[in-house]
Design a protein around this motif. Structure first.
Motif, PDB file in Angstrom:
ATOM      1  N   ASP A 141      34.245  38.513  53.389  1.00  0.00           N
ATOM      2  CA  ASP A 141      33.191  37.522  53.187  1.00  0.00           C
ATOM      3  C   ASP A 141      33.010  37.246  51.698  1.00  0.00           C
ATOM      4  N   ARG A 142      32.762  35.992  51.346  1.00  0.00           N
ATOM      5  CA  ARG A 142      32.641  35.589  49.945  1.00  0.00           C
ATOM      6  C   ARG A 142      31.494  36.312  49.254  1.00  0.00           C
ATOM      7  N   ASP A 143      30.309  36.382  49.901  1.00  0.00           N
ATOM      8  CA  ASP A 143      29.152  37.019  49.266  1.00  0.00           C
ATOM      9  C   ASP A 143      29.370  38.513  49.088  1.00  0.00           C
ATOM     10  N   ILE A 144      30.000  39.149  50.095  1.00  0.00           N
ATOM     11  CA  ILE A 144      30.274  40.583  49.993  1.00  0.00           C
ATOM     12  C   ILE A 144      31.217  40.857  48.833  1.00  0.00           C
ATOM     13  N   MET A 145      32.243  40.027  48.710  1.00  0.00           N
ATOM     14  CA  MET A 145      33.193  40.227  47.624  1.00  0.00           C
ATOM     15  C   MET A 145      32.547  39.993  46.261  1.00  0.00           C
ATOM     16  N   ALA A 146      31.784  38.906  46.130  1.00  0.00           N
ATOM     17  CA  ALA A 146      31.161  38.587  44.846  1.00  0.00           C
ATOM     18  C   ALA A 146      30.227  39.700  44.391  1.00  0.00           C
ATOM     19  N   GLU A 147      29.429  40.231  45.331  1.00  0.00           N
ATOM     20  CA  GLU A 147      28.491  41.291  44.972  1.00  0.00           C
ATOM     21  C   GLU A 147      29.224  42.581  44.614  1.00  0.00           C
ATOM     22  N   ALA A 148      30.273  42.909  45.387  1.00  0.00           N
ATOM     23  CA  ALA A 148      31.015  44.145  45.138  1.00  0.00           C
ATOM     24  C   ALA A 148      31.748  44.094  43.797  1.00  0.00           C
ATOM     25  N   VAL A 149      32.404  42.974  43.512  1.00  0.00           N
ATOM     26  CA  VAL A 149      33.137  42.846  42.254  1.00  0.00           C
ATOM     27  C   VAL A 149      32.177  42.874  41.073  1.00  0.00           C
ATOM     28  N   ALA A 150      31.059  42.163  41.197  1.00  0.00           N
ATOM     29  CA  ALA A 150      30.076  42.137  40.105  1.00  0.00           C
ATOM     30  C   ALA A 150      29.527  43.528  39.838  1.00  0.00           C
ATOM     31  N   TRP A 151      29.262  44.287  40.904  1.00  0.00           N
ATOM     32  CA  TRP A 151      28.691  45.629  40.732  1.00  0.00           C
ATOM     33  C   TRP A 151      29.693  46.571  40.063  1.00  0.00           C
ATOM     34  N   ALA A 152      30.930  46.546  40.527  1.00  0.00           N
ATOM     35  CA  ALA A 152      31.939  47.447  39.953  1.00  0.00           C
ATOM     36  C   ALA A 152      32.328  47.021  38.544  1.00  0.00           C
ATOM     37  N   ALA A 153      32.381  45.712  38.298  1.00  0.00           N
ATOM     38  CA  ALA A 153      32.852  45.217  37.002  1.00  0.00           C
ATOM     39  C   ALA A 153      31.837  45.412  35.888  1.00  0.00           C
ATOM     40  N   ARG A 154      30.553  45.563  36.226  1.00  0.00           N
ATOM     41  CA  ARG A 154      29.562  45.694  35.158  1.00  0.00           C
ATOM     42  C   ARG A 154      29.681  47.023  34.420  1.00  0.00           C
ATOM     43  N   SER A 155      30.406  47.976  35.002  1.00  0.00           N
ATOM     44  CA  SER A 155      30.635  49.252  34.329  1.00  0.00           C
ATOM     45  C   SER A 155      31.853  49.215  33.430  1.00  0.00           C
ATOM     46  N   LEU A 156      32.575  48.100  33.424  1.00  0.00           N
ATOM     47  CA  LEU A 156      33.766  48.008  32.584  1.00  0.00           C
ATOM     48  C   LEU A 156      33.387  48.009  31.108  1.00  0.00           C
ATOM     49  N   PRO A 157      34.184  48.665  30.273  1.00  0.00           N
ATOM     50  CA  PRO A 157      33.879  48.676  28.836  1.00  0.00           C
ATOM     51  C   PRO A 157      34.070  47.296  28.213  1.00  0.00           C
ATOM     52  N   THR A 158      33.179  46.934  27.289  1.00  0.00           N
ATOM     53  CA  THR A 158      33.292  45.648  26.599  1.00  0.00           C
ATOM     54  C   THR A 158      34.517  45.617  25.705  1.00  0.00           C
ATOM     55  N   ARG A 159      34.747  46.724  24.992  1.00  0.00           N
ATOM     56  CA  ARG A 159      35.930  46.847  24.139  1.00  0.00           C
ATOM     57  C   ARG A 159      36.686  48.107  24.574  1.00  0.00           C
ATOM     58  N   PRO A 160      37.542  47.983  25.588  1.00  0.00           N
ATOM     59  CA  PRO A 160      38.240  49.161  26.112  1.00  0.00           C
ATOM     60  C   PRO A 160      39.159  49.799  25.084  1.00  0.00           C
ATOM     61  N   SER A 161      39.189  51.137  25.077  1.00  0.00           N
ATOM     62  CA  SER A 161      40.037  51.871  24.130  1.00  0.00           C
ATOM     63  C   SER A 161      41.515  51.613  24.416  1.00  0.00           C
ATOM     64  N   VAL A 162      41.832  51.376  25.681  1.00  0.00           N
ATOM     65  CA  VAL A 162      43.191  50.973  26.073  1.00  0.00           C
ATOM     66  C   VAL A 162      43.055  49.806  27.052  1.00  0.00           C
ATOM     67  N   PRO A 163      43.969  48.826  27.010  1.00  0.00           N
ATOM     68  CA  PRO A 163      43.832  47.618  27.834  1.00  0.00           C
ATOM     69  C   PRO A 163      43.708  47.887  29.332  1.00  0.00           C
ATOM     70  N   ILE A 164      44.338  48.950  29.797  1.00  0.00           N
ATOM     71  CA  ILE A 164      44.346  49.228  31.235  1.00  0.00           C
ATOM     72  C   ILE A 164      42.930  49.441  31.779  1.00  0.00           C
ATOM     73  N   LEU A 165      41.991  49.906  30.914  1.00  0.00           N
ATOM     74  CA  LEU A 165      40.624  50.186  31.360  1.00  0.00           C
ATOM     75  C   LEU A 165      39.815  48.920  31.603  1.00  0.00           C
ATOM     76  N   ALA A 166      40.370  47.761  31.232  1.00  0.00           N
ATOM     77  CA  ALA A 166      39.698  46.487  31.535  1.00  0.00           C
ATOM     78  C   ALA A 166      39.957  46.054  32.970  1.00  0.00           C
ATOM     79  N   GLY A 167      40.788  46.823  33.663  1.00  0.00           N
ATOM     80  CA  GLY A 167      41.155  46.455  35.023  1.00  0.00           C
ATOM     81  C   GLY A 167      40.174  46.944  36.073  1.00  0.00           C
ATOM     82  N   LEU A 168      40.139  46.220  37.185  1.00  0.00           N
ATOM     83  CA  LEU A 168      39.369  46.614  38.367  1.00  0.00           C
ATOM     84  C   LEU A 168      40.377  46.978  39.440  1.00  0.00           C
TER      85      LEU A 168
END
Length: 386
Positions: A6-33
């Motif tokens: 479902d679109r809403d389920i995906m949008a909420e899940a991605v937004a929740w998990a992605a907000r913990s991503l580092p703004t300036r990752p020490s290595v590029p791989i950490l920008a991934g979900l």
């Protein structure tokens, strides 16, 4: 990998998990979900070596597998999608997202290079999610923001049987909240220093369900890990974070204030007055509380350019007898405003001892009721010029 959800389920899940991503990752791989599809559903994860976030949501899994894509980009895309089912497929080089007539192709990152998420420690106990979120919000206002003094940027969680205590201080104010919880063992005891920012965001995001499960590792404070888990209609959410190192200052004794003068007043009236009077307060100058008979007056000024004052009806009690031991107190207006908001009670009780000494702020259900004992907020008073 091929999934439909479902679109809403995906949008909420991605937004929740992605907000913990580092703004300036020490290595590029950490920008991934990291997206994993299995027979139980879809799991999305982020990790920066300090804090991990993982959410499991229901989905139709056509082909199991996993993919690593840019988390921030996927979050932006998910928010913009039309309200239609989403299909996500991936191979070794790319991921393709289709929603209605919208189609996106994203380059994937090497999954084999992504670090393993830390394992959730054994459950230590559970607490009502709304109570926990409110308690954290009341305490984090007193946590420090200076990263050069990391021990003050944390909230100390203390476990003693069925009591969970939260304590924070930035050296100029401190807050203590005690609440009941359900420990895995009735003899449970321990302490952890959790980053205040992570704890605040975690507590707010765990209100999807009735309970929050807290899991504290058995290691020492510096080497330890704490985890939180909550389940609801938005899926199952898990967060782990490393505990802060350092010795948290012993400040509990500062909460035990025996007042010489106490003041009681309507909380919303003082809040509104502080907001108005503080408009003319010069930077780093105190907002004065003048204590009188049956009232208090708030005053502030910017030199000779602007002054403001407002009187508020209050109940003033002199515990020492004779003349009032304190007739004026100097508050940092922002600290006072934060404390009044955190008290979350119709009436507020100020306990004063002497000029320049700490002031205890607690809540009251009624003007002549007993001060709340489960939440205490102490503010270091500013020195007033003679």
């Amino acid at each position: 990998m091929k999934i439909r959800l479902d679109r809403d389920i995906m949008a909420e899940a991605v937004a929740w998990a992605a907000r913990s991503l580092p703004t300036r990752p020490s290595v590029p791989i950490l920008a991934g979900l990291l997206i994993k599809a299995s027979d139980t559903g879809v799991t999305m994860s982020s990790f920066d070596y300090e804090t991990s976030a993982q959410i499991e949501v229901p989905a139709t899994v056509v082909d199991e597998g996993e993919a690593l894509v840019s988390g921030k980009l996927l979050a932006d895309i998910s928010r913009s999608l039309p309200n239609k089912p989403v299909e996500l497929t991936s191979d070794e080089n790319k991921a393709e997202l289709v929603c209605g007539s919208a189609r996106f192709t994203l380059q994937t990152l090497p999954v084999q290079d992504y670090p393993n998420l830390p394992e959730m420690p054994a459950a230590t106990g559970t607490v009502e999610s709304n109570d926990f979120a409110k308690a954290v919000a009341q305490v984090v206002v007193a946590a420090g923001r200076d990263e050069l003094l990391p021990v003050f940027t944390g909230v100390r969680l203390e476990i003693e049987g069925e009591t969970l205590s939260l304590l924070a201080t930035d050296r100029y104010r401190m807050a203590l909240k005690e609440l009941n919880w359900s420990p895995a063992s009735t003899t449970a005891s321990g302490a952890a220093l959790v980053p205040a920012k992570v704890l605040n965001e975690t507590a707010k995001s765990m209100t999807i369900g009735e309970k929050v499960t807290m899991s504290l590792s058995s290691g020492s404070v510096g080497d330890g890990l704490i985890g939180f888990e909550g389940s609801g209609s938005g899926g199952t959410r898990e967060i782990t974070t490393r505990l802060l190192d350092g010795e948290f200052p012993k400040v509990r004794h500062l909460m035990n204030i025996q007042p010489t003068v106490s003041v009681r007043a309507n909380t919303s009236e003082i809040q509104a007055s502080v907001k108005r009077v503080a408009l003319v307060a010069e930077r780093n100058t105190p907002l004065r509380m003048i204590i009188g008979e049956g009232q208090i007056a708030l005053e502030a000024a910017t030199g000779d350019q602007a002054q403001a004052s407002e009187a508020i009806e209050a109940s003033v009690e002199n515990h020492a007898g004779g003349e009032l031991a304190i007739t004026a107190a100097g508050f940092n207006p922002h600290y006072l405003s934060d404390a009044l908001s955190a008290v979350d009670a119709p009436f507020v009780h100020f306990s004063f001892t002497a000029p320049g000494k700490p002031c205890l702020v607690t809540g009251l259900d009624s003007i002549d009721g007993e001060p709340h004992s489960d939440y205490k907020h102490v503010i270091m008073l500013m020195r007033l010029p003679n």
